[in-house]
Design an enzyme around this catalytic site. Sequence first.
Site, PDB file in Angstrom:
ATOM      1  CE  LYS A  13     -15.210  15.325 -31.547  1.00 14.42           C
ATOM      2  NZ  LYS A  13     -15.682  14.274 -32.482  1.00 14.42           N
ATOM      3  NE  ARG A 170     -20.302  15.107 -39.016  1.00 19.35           N
ATOM      4  CZ  ARG A 170     -21.121  14.469 -38.190  1.00 19.35           C
ATOM      5  NH1 ARG A 170     -22.199  13.867 -38.660  1.00 19.35           N
ATOM      6  NH2 ARG A 170     -20.881  14.456 -36.906  1.00 19.35           N
TER       7      ARG A 170
END
Length: 213
Positions: A13, A170
Amino acid sequence: MRIVLFGPPGAGKGTQAGLLSEKYGAAHISTGDILREAVANGTEVGLLAKSYMEKGELVPDEVVIAIARAKLESIGEQGFLLDGFPRTIAQAQSLDAALKDIAKPLEAVVNLKVDNDELVRRLSGRRVCPACGEPYHVDSKKSAIEGKCDKCGGDLVHRADDQPEAIMNRLNVYDKQTSPLLGYYEQSGILKNIQAAGDIKEVFRTIVAALGQ
Ligand code: AP5
């Protein structure tokens, strides 16, 4: 341009947001970078966020929503690329409401799809510049001078949450709390799925083609 870059930790990202921001002149807004800066400066938000971030947990919605709203207001009329926000349904609803108020809805949510083995490889080998946020990788994106940022000359670091235990947490947090957003955006018809396992430039070209800009 009003776009969300979506995907699990390590999907690329930040890397792609940087390239898209250069091409289109849109503001790159990373809630992760804003929170890391707050931690480094020891602000009230930073002190609160630190323990969540080190473990790879999400920082509470009300904190992140306030940060994102303030940043969006500060850029005025400029287009934006949101990187790492929204990450929960509550954050997505808050973003929709804020953009509805100014009659500028999201144009696309770009979902970067990468399998878990590759995500772990990318995160384990990532180095970042704390000064400007530029990401590097020990194999796939080396800096010209080892340990130094090509853009600003800052010293590259290995993020605390890029250690094995935090990486696994995560990825779990993404599956449980963030991936349900894919259904939310699919319903609104703005979701663009991108196979993001190829090299950085190839993924960039695929995103640009999907955006049709
Ligand atoms: P954040 O900083 O947003 O981390 P993240 O979402 O886990 O994403 P990453 O930065 O790890 O990965 P990325 O997809 O940007 O990949 P990158 O381009 O760097 O958030 C950190 C923490 O802050 C969260 O855990 C949470 O605690 C908190 N937080 C932030 N936002 C929040 C929110 N909205 N709500 C609640 N809490 C929030 O690439 C990774 C590596 O791969 C790099 O080394 C790169 O060089 C390499 N790479 C990239 N693309 C390729 C490719 N195509 N081929 C090979 N290598 C590649």
